[in-house]
Motif scaffolding. Structure first.
Motif, PDB file in Angstrom:
ATOM      1  N   GLN A  40      -1.911 -49.939 -35.604  1.00  0.00           N
ATOM      2  CA  GLN A  40      -0.399 -49.825 -35.537  1.00  0.00           C
ATOM      3  C   GLN A  40       0.443 -50.053 -36.610  1.00  0.00           C
ATOM      4  O   GLN A  40       0.037 -51.136 -37.434  1.00  0.00           O
ATOM      5  CB  GLN A  40       0.061 -50.863 -34.353  1.00  0.00           C
ATOM      6  N   VAL A  41       1.227 -49.468 -37.052  1.00  0.00           N
ATOM      7  CA  VAL A  41       2.139 -49.711 -38.240  1.00  0.00           C
ATOM      8  C   VAL A  41       3.618 -49.839 -37.647  1.00  0.00           C
ATOM      9  O   VAL A  41       3.930 -48.949 -37.037  1.00  0.00           O
ATOM     10  CB  VAL A  41       2.228 -48.660 -39.206  1.00  0.00           C
ATOM     11  N   SER A 103       1.114 -45.203 -34.177  1.00  0.00           N
ATOM     12  CA  SER A 103      -0.155 -45.812 -33.842  1.00  0.00           C
ATOM     13  C   SER A 103      -1.052 -44.690 -34.309  1.00  0.00           C
ATOM     14  O   SER A 103      -0.821 -43.389 -33.863  1.00  0.00           O
ATOM     15  CB  SER A 103      -0.418 -46.155 -32.379  1.00  0.00           C
ATOM     16  N   VAL A 104      -2.185 -44.765 -34.964  1.00  0.00           N
ATOM     17  CA  VAL A 104      -3.324 -43.957 -35.368  1.00  0.00           C
ATOM     18  C   VAL A 104      -4.522 -44.364 -35.077  1.00  0.00           C
ATOM     19  O   VAL A 104      -4.976 -45.595 -35.232  1.00  0.00           O
ATOM     20  CB  VAL A 104      -3.108 -43.825 -37.083  1.00  0.00           C
ATOM     21  N   PRO A 105      -5.288 -43.348 -34.357  1.00  0.00           N
ATOM     22  CA  PRO A 105      -6.651 -43.742 -34.097  1.00  0.00           C
ATOM     23  C   PRO A 105      -7.626 -43.990 -35.240  1.00  0.00           C
ATOM     24  O   PRO A 105      -7.248 -43.416 -36.474  1.00  0.00           O
ATOM     25  CB  PRO A 105      -6.987 -42.399 -33.330  1.00  0.00           C
ATOM     26  N   LEU A 111      -8.772 -43.460 -40.688  1.00  0.00           N
ATOM     27  CA  LEU A 111      -7.852 -43.074 -39.962  1.00  0.00           C
ATOM     28  C   LEU A 111      -8.163 -41.856 -39.423  1.00  0.00           C
ATOM     29  O   LEU A 111      -8.538 -40.804 -40.234  1.00  0.00           O
ATOM     30  CB  LEU A 111      -6.355 -43.020 -40.613  1.00  0.00           C
ATOM     31  N   ALA A 112      -7.794 -41.408 -37.965  1.00  0.00           N
ATOM     32  CA  ALA A 112      -8.201 -39.979 -37.607  1.00  0.00           C
ATOM     33  C   ALA A 112      -6.775 -39.298 -37.630  1.00  0.00           C
ATOM     34  O   ALA A 112      -6.425 -38.584 -36.533  1.00  0.00           O
ATOM     35  CB  ALA A 112      -8.856 -40.109 -36.216  1.00  0.00           C
ATOM     36  N   THR A 115      -5.473 -32.754 -40.681  1.00  0.00           N
ATOM     37  CA  THR A 115      -5.737 -32.598 -42.344  1.00  0.00           C
ATOM     38  C   THR A 115      -4.307 -32.642 -42.999  1.00  0.00           C
ATOM     39  O   THR A 115      -4.400 -33.096 -44.174  1.00  0.00           O
ATOM     40  CB  THR A 115      -6.090 -31.109 -42.324  1.00  0.00           C
ATOM     41  N   TRP A 116      -3.132 -32.240 -42.229  1.00  0.00           N
ATOM     42  CA  TRP A 116      -2.042 -32.224 -43.182  1.00  0.00           C
ATOM     43  C   TRP A 116      -1.151 -33.283 -42.816  1.00  0.00           C
ATOM     44  O   TRP A 116       0.426 -33.234 -42.962  1.00  0.00           O
ATOM     45  CB  TRP A 116      -1.333 -31.043 -43.093  1.00  0.00           C
ATOM     46  N   GLN A 117      -1.590 -34.666 -42.002  1.00  0.00           N
ATOM     47  CA  GLN A 117      -0.568 -35.485 -41.768  1.00  0.00           C
ATOM     48  C   GLN A 117      -0.887 -36.882 -42.587  1.00  0.00           C
ATOM     49  O   GLN A 117      -1.805 -37.060 -43.097  1.00  0.00           O
ATOM     50  CB  GLN A 117      -1.172 -35.924 -40.256  1.00  0.00           C
ATOM     51  N   GLY A 118       0.606 -37.314 -42.572  1.00  0.00           N
ATOM     52  CA  GLY A 118       0.662 -38.758 -43.457  1.00  0.00           C
ATOM     53  C   GLY A 118       1.528 -39.521 -42.676  1.00  0.00           C
ATOM     54  O   GLY A 118       2.566 -39.242 -41.874  1.00  0.00           O
ATOM     55  N   ILE A 119       1.547 -41.020 -43.156  1.00  0.00           N
ATOM     56  CA  ILE A 119       2.554 -41.955 -42.320  1.00  0.00           C
ATOM     57  C   ILE A 119       3.708 -41.776 -43.314  1.00  0.00           C
ATOM     58  O   ILE A 119       3.601 -42.014 -44.555  1.00  0.00           O
ATOM     59  CB  ILE A 119       2.085 -43.154 -42.339  1.00  0.00           C
ATOM     60  N   TYR A 120       4.953 -41.644 -42.886  1.00  0.00           N
ATOM     61  CA  TYR A 120       6.385 -41.727 -43.630  1.00  0.00           C
ATOM     62  C   TYR A 120       7.045 -43.150 -43.313  1.00  0.00           C
ATOM     63  O   TYR A 120       7.021 -43.483 -42.450  1.00  0.00           O
ATOM     64  CB  TYR A 120       7.117 -40.578 -43.158  1.00  0.00           C
ATOM     65  N   LEU A 121       7.482 -43.669 -44.729  1.00  0.00           N
ATOM     66  CA  LEU A 121       8.719 -44.482 -44.507  1.00  0.00           C
ATOM     67  C   LEU A 121       9.760 -43.650 -44.479  1.00  0.00           C
ATOM     68  O   LEU A 121      10.066 -42.946 -45.568  1.00  0.00           O
ATOM     69  CB  LEU A 121       8.741 -45.677 -45.549  1.00  0.00           C
TER      70      LEU A 121
END
Length: 143
Positions: A40-41, A103-105, A111-112, A115-121
């Motif tokens: 969890q972020v 939340s990311v598994p 981190l699951a 392919t094209w996903q990232g966490i953004y601020l």
């Protein structure tokens, strides 16, 4: 079950959508010790937010900023909360729309994300300052 918690302080960034996946991974390397779990972020601010989306094409981030600026406009004369400037109340609204956490598994120590996903601020202020995030990972250890 193991639990890990770290604090990530991000330097001030300009208004917009910024990929922070690598910052998160550098801050909580204990993810690699988990066979299966969750990360969890959580952002401790009310004028910035977090989301997960496309991490490859930078025009996606530009389009996000354009959309939110059109959808939640500044200088609305009906805003009552304007003590901190014309971008403050719109920033609070944008933050509530997107949310304060993701939340990311965790699967096999990674981190699951897709392919094209990232966490953004998502920085919604013109001068939001440093942003503080609490990172909590938990799960079944690898060994």
């Amino acid at each position: 079950m193991k639990f890990y918690q770290e604090t990530l302080v991000l330097a001030e960034r300009r208004r917009g959508f910024h990929l922070i996946t690598n910052d998160v991974l550098r801050t909580i390397p204990q993810i690699s010790e988990l066979k299966v779990g969750m990360l969890q972020v959580f952002i401790q601010h009310t004028s910035a937010s977090l989301t997960i989306n496309e991490n490859a094409d930078p025009t996606v981030r530009q389009d996000f900023e354009m959309f939110f600026n059109k959808t939640v406009r500044e200088n609305d004369p009906e805003y009552l909360h304007d003590y901190e400037g014309s971008d403050d109340m719109p920033a609070h609204l944008k933050s509530s729309i997107l949310g304060a956490s993701v939340s990311v598994p965790i699967k096999n120590g990674k981190l699951a994300l897709g392919t094209w996903q990232g966490i953004y601020l998502c920085e919604h202020r013109n001068a939001g300052g440093r942003r503080k995030l609490v990172l909590t990972a938990w799960g079944e250890p690898s060994s």
